[in-house]
Structure formats: structure tokens, C-alpha cells
Design a protein around this motif. Sequence first.
Motif, PDB file in Angstrom:
ATOM      1  N   GLY A 192      40.166  35.794  47.433  1.00 25.33           N
ATOM      2  CA  GLY A 192      39.139  35.838  48.464  1.00 25.33           C
ATOM      3  C   GLY A 192      39.721  35.956  49.868  1.00 25.33           C
ATOM      4  N   TYR A 211      34.760  37.628  51.837  1.00 28.25           N
ATOM      5  CA  TYR A 211      34.159  37.439  50.510  1.00 28.25           C
ATOM      6  C   TYR A 211      34.935  36.382  49.723  1.00 28.25           C
ATOM      7  CZ  TYR A 211      37.851  40.671  49.016  1.00 28.25           C
ATOM      8  OH  TYR A 211      39.044  41.287  48.794  1.00 28.25           O
ATOM      9  N   GLU A 212      34.257  35.819  48.724  1.00 31.20           N
ATOM     10  CA  GLU A 212      34.853  34.777  47.893  1.00 31.20           C
ATOM     11  C   GLU A 212      35.761  35.391  46.824  1.00 31.20           C
ATOM     12  OE1 GLU A 212      32.103  32.041  46.197  1.00 31.20           O
ATOM     13  OE2 GLU A 212      30.925  31.873  48.039  1.00 31.20           O
ATOM     14  N   TYR A 229      37.122  36.107  43.108  1.00 30.44           N
ATOM     15  CA  TYR A 229      36.396  36.271  41.847  1.00 30.44           C
ATOM     16  C   TYR A 229      37.308  36.854  40.770  1.00 30.44           C
ATOM     17  CZ  TYR A 229      35.950  41.228  43.111  1.00 30.44           C
ATOM     18  OH  TYR A 229      36.210  42.529  43.453  1.00 30.44           O
ATOM     19  N   SER A 231      37.619  39.691  37.987  1.00 26.38           N
ATOM     20  CA  SER A 231      37.073  40.987  37.605  1.00 26.38           C
ATOM     21  C   SER A 231      37.359  41.251  36.132  1.00 26.38           C
ATOM     22  CB  SER A 231      37.689  42.081  38.468  1.00 26.38           C
ATOM     23  OG  SER A 231      37.184  43.337  38.092  1.00 26.38           O
TER      24      SER A 231
END
Length: 65
Positions: free
Chosen positions: A24, A28-29, A31, A33
Motif C-alpha cells: 500500500g 491506496y491500501e 492488498y 492480488s
Amino acid sequence: MTETKTHTIVPAQAGWFVRYFIKGTKEYEAYLSCEPIVAWEIERFDRPTFNSDEEAIAYFEENAE
């Protein structure tokens, strides 16, 4: 002696995935994928084997491009 290269693409079985972590930032945080694998790309090199370094050097000097 020659070098042979083969290139093969093999379809992947359904349900195979690659997961990777996205770090992040302030925008944006973080994550995780998950991307499906659709095929495996395989390259194979068949190269001559040598009994000594001198033999290898002689081969590559003769076959230099």
C-alpha cells in the motif's frame, strides 16, 4: 555439436492462480492480488556437454557469432 532451443506453450489446468502482495501507499491500501494462470511457457536448451574447460572454450570460439 550444436545447440538446440525448443519453445512450448502448455495450457494450464483450470483453478491455477498466482497470488502476489501489493504494498500500500498513501493513495491506496495494501492488498493481495490473485491472477489466473492460463498457460505455462517453457523454453528448453539442449547444449553440448564438455569434459574440460578447454574443450568448452574451443567450442565457443569456433561457434562465436
